[in-house]
Design a protein around this motif. Structure first.
Motif: not given
Length: 336
Positions: A179-182, A226-228, A231-238, A243-245
């Protein structure tokens, strides 16, 4: 996956979000009780048109959730959720408007179990009135289960009241990731995939997708990859990563749009023809002097370069994964 499963309602809403969703996925599924197949006029007119054009597939829940483990897992989740326990203890469900209607075929025996827990009561015919929090979580859970079994990605037009932890209690992390991906997908598409200002008939969307199926495949794979990766990115950097994408995609779309626009208008005047094929001067000279032998000799040297030049517009659908979004914006005069 290339198909999506809409929830929590039966009929897909006639909104810009739906048009965008139809343009992104190959096909949309909805969770429809079997009795609706016999009475299609229970569906909204917009929904009926989508079903008729085979743009929407009706997923019958009774074909997938017959095993008892389906309901047991959800009831175990309910019984171990303190928030829901507090709702049941209040026992004021009938005096509030915070409920949603869910069909018996979706709930199976879960409906009667929710009544025992004071979280639902019987409605008319085959409908249950389920406390809103429980009902939304159940529909999320049902969409997850059906999506897995029928190979559809669950999607919804609103995540405001839907908990991220709604799968069976043995795999909460997987449900949270899904659901985060969604939610991220919805945000990205809203910002980079144009929404048609107006579509006269769903067939317009179907024909567009058929014509640009390769571009759609590349675009969707680009977004899903990109969405997948997130999942490897820390939450505080998400937030920073997303936004950069979005900023990069907006820039690349503008650059691609300019390149495609520059090459789409090809003016083949006399000077241009002479520049791309020397035989052009001889051809015109032959016509002017009525020397048709010279005309015949010149034609082969002109046809090839002219044909190649006119194909520039036809073939200017680059391999860029963003080509689909750019073409869509030009085709439907879409808004971002």
């Amino acid at each position: 996956m290339s198909n999506a499963l809409y929830f929590p309602k039966i009929s897909i809403p006639e909104t810009p979000w739906t048009l965008q969703t139809l343009l992104y996925w190959n096909k949309i599924g909805t969770i429809v009780p079997s009795e609706f197949l016999e009475n299609p006029y229970n569906l909204s007119p917009f929904m009926r048109s989508l079903v008729q054009e085979e743009m929407v597939e009706q997923i019958i829940p009774g074909q997938y959730i017959r095993e008892s483990s389906f309901g047991d897992a959800f009831l175990a989740f309910i019984d171990n959720n303190n928030e829901i326990k507090r709702i049941a203890e209040k026992d004021k469900l009938r005096n509030t408007q915070r409920y949603i209607q869910i069909h018996l075929e979706k709930l199976s025996y879960v409906g009667e179990e929710l009544i025992k827990r004071k979280l639902a009561w019987r409605g008319e015919n085959n409908w249950f009135l389920v406390e809103e929090t429980v009902g939304l979580r159940f529909m999320s859970y049902l969409a997850m289960v059906l999506g897995t079994k029928a190979n559809f990605t669950p999607i919804t037009d609103s995540y405001m009241n839907i908990s991220s932890i709604i799968s069976d209690t043995q795999r909460p992390r997987k449900a949270e990731q899904h659901f985060n991906r969604s939610k991220i997908r919805k945000r990205i598409l809203k910002n980079i995939l144009p929404t048609p200002i107006e579509v006269n008939h769903p067939l317009e969307i179907l024909r567009f997708k058929e014509k640009y199926s390769d571009q759609l495949f590349n675009f969707r794979r680009y977004i899903e990859d990109f969405i997948l990766e997130l999942e490897l990115i820390p939450e505080d950097s998400l937030e920073q990563k997303v936004s950069a994408f979005e900023e990069r995609v907006a820039y690349e779309k503008e650059e691609l749009s300019n390149r495609m626009r520059d090459r789409s208008w090809i003016t083949l005047d006399f000077a241009t023809l002479c520049a791309i094929c020397p035989s052009t001067y001889q051809l015109f000279e032959g016509f002017a002097s009525h020397d048709y032998g010279k005309v015949a000799q010149s034609i082969p040297g002109v046809i090839g370069p002219v044909w190649a030049a006119t194909q520039l517009k036809k073939n200017e659908h680059p391999n860029s994964p963003l080509a689909y979004a750019v073409i869509l914006e030009g085709k439907f005069n879409a808004r971002k």
